[in-house]
Design an enzyme around this catalytic site. Structure first.
Site, PDB file in Angstrom:
ATOM      1  CE1 TYR A  59      -4.344  -1.437   0.887  1.00  0.00           C
ATOM      2  CE2 TYR A  59      -2.925  -3.079   1.895  1.00  0.00           C
ATOM      3  CZ  TYR A  59      -4.169  -2.691   1.417  1.00  0.00           C
ATOM      4  OH  TYR A  59      -5.217  -3.565   1.485  1.00  0.00           O
ATOM      5  CE1 TYR A  88      -2.242  -6.363   4.160  1.00  0.00           C
ATOM      6  CE2 TYR A  88      -3.097  -6.317   1.919  1.00  0.00           C
ATOM      7  CZ  TYR A  88      -3.256  -6.066   3.256  1.00  0.00           C
ATOM      8  OH  TYR A  88      -4.429  -5.520   3.713  1.00  0.00           O
ATOM      9  NE  ARG A 107      -6.924  -9.700   5.688  1.00  0.00           N
ATOM     10  CZ  ARG A 107      -7.866  -8.901   5.197  1.00  0.00           C
ATOM     11  NH1 ARG A 107      -7.685  -7.609   5.114  1.00  0.00           N
ATOM     12  NH2 ARG A 107      -9.032  -9.378   4.802  1.00  0.00           N
ATOM     13  CG  HIS A 109      -8.357  -7.339   0.736  1.00  0.00           C
ATOM     14  ND1 HIS A 109      -7.228  -7.931   1.251  1.00  0.00           N
ATOM     15  CD2 HIS A 109      -8.362  -6.074   1.219  1.00  0.00           C
ATOM     16  CE1 HIS A 109      -6.579  -7.057   2.015  1.00  0.00           C
ATOM     17  NE2 HIS A 109      -7.250  -5.922   2.006  1.00  0.00           N
ATOM     18  CG  HIS A 165      -9.785  -1.995   1.686  1.00  0.00           C
ATOM     19  ND1 HIS A 165     -10.070  -2.382   2.979  1.00  0.00           N
ATOM     20  CD2 HIS A 165      -8.504  -2.367   1.469  1.00  0.00           C
ATOM     21  CE1 HIS A 165      -8.999  -2.959   3.518  1.00  0.00           C
ATOM     22  NE2 HIS A 165      -8.029  -2.963   2.624  1.00  0.00           N
TER      23      HIS A 165
END
Lengths: 235, 204
Positions: free
Chosen positions: A103, A142, A152, A155, A157
């Site tokens: 991110y 990640y 995780r 995905h 968000h």
């Protein structure tokens, strides 16, 4: 049109305290929530015009000089209410990791590269049929610090508004067949399996564009339905 | 009837998407260029009424500040009207949306510039005391939590039908306190997610 928002529908949600996801332990209310009727203050909600988004906001692959690395994908679907009526003209915001699972945020110290051609944020307004569409790259999995060897699943968000302040929804869209599902306490915080699977998109071959991008379809269902005669005490 | 899509946490990394002009510098290289959709200043040129500032700090069960929360507010205009339908006749406050979003800073502090809402219609034909609906998102919250902000200088609080559903000894957690000598008036509204002085949250 005025809708009702039965609280039973919220049984599909995770509980506030879900100890397997450790951060919930100190960030969940410990006293009983107070039950109150829905008033005008809850039954109304933010309204967004099409000026809330700009051309290109829904294409995450065109926000920089070059194209981002990773698998280009299309993510599309409809936003519905509980009666499967389209939720038109509502704001949909997304954010995600890049193809390497990183991110654009200083707290994210996963030693995977940032992509100078990818921020990972988009937004759009649903059309009159409740339809939305984004073009992006598939986010990577990640690691995170919840427990030993925690990762995780891939995905994206999502943040969605809907027709009142009660329909406000922040959630995550997952990808079909992810091998990390059994190990993810956030995904598994949703107690009911059918409800969990409603967070998983489906591969959409029909709308996959030859020689260009895979497509995934994901419909979002917000709270709210019409009052049925059975529910109406006056009948 | 369809079944709704479950909620999931907003996570720790939403800033560049939802609060790009937020109160912490989360961008690895300077600031986020993404345009903000919704910010923490609700005041529009056509907004009538008393301009106010709201400020508060959000803390977890250990009293530790939550620096990665997002607070959203929804309120009526100064005349007690919500912007819930488009295509209405032009009127005062037409541009006042009543919706705001604030990130928290490194100390867990959020804030809004807005106008004090008027009284709005409530259950049983009675009006509600001026209030703001508050919705909180953060890492560690798998679903949003809702509360309400009332104002310390409103006599109508005593007869508000929602406030009266709250046990008397916890009602104070919903009152934003006007700070003396501030102009525009600053109302302080701290949020305790958990613990002895836990803010009242609503099951709605």
């Amino acid at each position: 049109m005025s809708l009702i928002y039965p609280k039973e529908s919220l049984n599909a949600y995770p509980k506030h305290l879900s100890p397997e996801y450790k951060s919930t332990v100190k960030r969940s209310p410990s006293k009983p929530l107070i039950i109150v009727p829905h008033t005008l203050s809850e039954l109304t909600g933010p309204v967004f015009g099409h000026d809330a988004v700009q051309d290109g906001d829904a294409d995450l692959t065109k926000q920089h000089k070059g194209e981002p690395l990773g698998e280009r994908i299309i993510v599309h679907g409809h936003v519905y209410d509980e009666d499967k009526r389209p939720v038109a003209d509502t704001l949909v915001e997304i954010w995600q990791a890049n193809a390497c699972g990183r991110y654009v945020h200083i707290v994210d110290q996963h030693p995977a590269p940032l992509d100078p051609n990818f921020t990972g944020t988009g937004r759009t307004i649903t059309d009159k049929n409740g339809y939305y569409k984004f073009i992006t790259v598939k986010p990577g999995a990640y690691p995170w610090g919840n427990h030993h060897n925690a990762w995780r699943p891939n995905h994206i968000h999502f943040s969605v508004f809907g027709q009142s302040f009660l329909t406000r929804l922040v959630t995550q869209m997952y990808f079909p067949g992810d091998y990390l599902f059994p190990y993810d306490p956030i995904f598994n915080s949703v107690p009911d399996e059918k409800a969990r699977l409603r967070m998983v998109s489906t591969f959409d071959l029909e709308n996959t564009i030859p020689d260009w991008a895979l497509c995934f379809r994901w419909d979002i269902v917000l709270r709210g339905r019409e009052q049925t005669p059975l529910d109406n005490d006056e009948h | 009837m369809s079944d709704i899509t479950p909620s999931q946490t907003v996570g720790p990394f939403f800033a560049y998407g939802l609060t790009p002009k937020g109160r912490c510098e989360w961008a690895p290289n300077g600031s986020y260029s993404w345009k903000e959709t919704v910010g923490d200043n609700l005041i529009t040129p056509d907004a009538t009424g008393q301009k106010i500032h709201i400020e508060g700090r959000i803390t977890d069960g250990d009293g530790v500040q939550i620096n990665d929360a997002m607070i959203e507010i929804w309120q009526a205009d100064s005349q007690g009207r919500y912007l819930h339908a488009r295509g209405e006749q032009p009127r005062p406050n037409a541009k006042f949306t009543g919706f705001g979003r604030s990130a928290t800073d490194k100390n867990g502090v959020f804030g809004f510039d807005t106008v004090k809402p008027g009284a709005v219609a409530g259950p049983n034909g009675k009006s509600q005391a001026p209030h703001i609906v508050v919705c909180i998102f953060s890492r560690g919250m798998l679903r949003q939590i809702y509360t309400r902000l009332y104002f310390s200088d409103e006599a109508a609080n005593a007869t508000d039908s929602i406030l009266n559903l709250v046990p008397a000894d916890r009602r104070g957690t919903l009152i934003a306190h006007k700070e003396a000598g501030t102009e525009p008036s600053c109302y302080r509204f701290d949020i305790h997610v958990q613990g002895d002085n836990e803010t009242v949250f609503f099951d709605i």
